[in-house]
Design an enzyme around this catalytic site. Sequence first.
Site, PDB file in Angstrom:
ATOM      1  CD  GLU A 177      34.333  35.088  60.670  1.00 38.44           C
ATOM      2  OE1 GLU A 177      34.932  35.100  59.580  1.00 38.44           O
ATOM      3  OE2 GLU A 177      34.736  35.719  61.664  1.00 38.44           O
ATOM      4  CD  GLU A 363      36.957  34.467  64.741  1.00 39.90           C
ATOM      5  OE1 GLU A 363      37.366  35.390  63.999  1.00 39.90           O
ATOM      6  OE2 GLU A 363      36.699  33.331  64.329  1.00 39.90           O
TER       7      GLU A 363
HETATM    8  O1  IFM Z   1      41.527  34.941  60.761  1.00 47.90           O
HETATM    9  C1  IFM Z   1      40.161  35.183  60.673  1.00 47.90           C
HETATM   10  C2  IFM Z   1      39.369  34.004  61.195  1.00 47.90           C
HETATM   11  O2  IFM Z   1      39.709  32.821  60.552  1.00 47.90           O
HETATM   12  C3  IFM Z   1      37.895  34.242  61.005  1.00 47.90           C
HETATM   13  N1  IFM Z   1      37.493  35.528  61.524  1.00 47.90           N
HETATM   14  C4  IFM Z   1      38.285  36.675  61.184  1.00 47.90           C
HETATM   15  C5  IFM Z   1      39.758  36.404  61.448  1.00 47.90           C
HETATM   16  C6  IFM Z   1      40.602  37.647  61.075  1.00 47.90           C
HETATM   17  O3  IFM Z   1      40.437  37.938  59.729  1.00 47.90           O
END
Ligand code: IFM
Length: 454
Positions: A177, A363
Amino acid sequence: MTMILTDLPTAIKRSDFASDFLWGVSTSAYQIEGAAAVDGRVPSIWDTFSATPGKIRDGSTGAVACDHYHRWEEDLDLAQSMGLNVYRFSIAWTRIFNGVDAEPNAKGLAFYSKLVDGMLARGLQPWCTLYHWDLPQYIQDQGGWNNRDTIKLYLQYVDVITRHLGDRIKHWITHNEPWCTAMHGNWDGMHAPGNKSLPLALQVCHNVLVSHGHAVPLIRANVPDAKVGIALSLHPVKPASDSAEDIAAVSRHDALRNRWFLDVLYGRGYPAEALALVGADAPVIEPGDMEAIAVPCDFLGVNYYFPEEVANAPEDYPLRTRIVYPQDRQRTDFGWEVSPDGMVTLLERVARDYPTGDLYVTENGSSYDDHLEGGVVQDTARRDYLIRHLAAMRDAIAAGSKIKGYFAWSLLDNFEWAEGYLRRFGLTYIDYATQRRIVKQSGEWYSAFVRGKN
Ligand code: IFM
């Protein structure tokens, strides 16, 4: 208040997916490891930021977190017992280089080496994220990602890690990200290092992407059979109303939020629409940067949580858009809209507009205010979120999407950055007072699903 979702798909089974589909969980080092001053680890920007009063909602830090550094065997046992075949984790750069010694820290390397061996012994394919936001503080002191020397330091770190672990790790994610690294870290200041400057954020973003571009061939040189990609946080963007102004706002918002990353990674340069909006705040680009960033990858990781809804807002620099939060949407307890359709729209759009190759949902997950009662956590809302998103993914695949794996965020409740421990995303509940792990109802469901038992 937790809203229980009503329109659940009646049947979703593992056999709806290809037999070689990957089922896993994602984690990250700072959020779970703890052991902040153990075995030569040095402070990261998140240690500094979380120790600064007012930055973290509950005043907490990741100094102990889930104590995964000491409890990793129990945690990998959990992942194995869920029947997963893949485990995504990140390496803490702060355990590898300390800013003083030229040689990498043998104890840090040994930790990750035994962790990876532990995964393989449990039938978990390791997927390694090389950078998940925890920049060493000594590098930030020299300007952090705004300083191009950081690219060289990152490549030195990547070189060491891939030489050391490349015999066992074949799947590599250069960055998690970059939007958050750059924008939350340097534009809105919600994340470490907490700067508030758009030009700085855009330069950081550019330098991070350049580091990705140079890391890909380096990883391949060290690990000839490597599969390399990057994980982006992407959001489908919707207009707040049917007005022509709000509809036009969608494209402006999307230009910075999504295309700023996708366009450069796939060789189209930064979107002209976004460049026109940011004007002189655009990053300095050195010769060869754009070619480097556009290096072909083996896959794209998509982190999907929720769509963004935007309205025209002429006074808001630079995009002239504002994110709105209508009351009538289903939301998690974190306030994020629950929209499985958004995931389908996003994955189809990415696959249609860019030559991504294989796609992975690296994710996806939800935060609810869980309670441990009578020894169990009945997180029905999270289970339903999971069911609906897996069903959406099944439909996207049926419609032609090349999604090859799914990583739930996350195995454990953990340190949720600026929210501290107030937000729980885990399939497993952490009782932070005792460090007891309790698999939630959602974790039990995911396990039964992956094992083909439901
Ligand atoms: O916890 C975070 C993660 O570190 C990166 N993506 C989003 C998740 C939830 O906010």
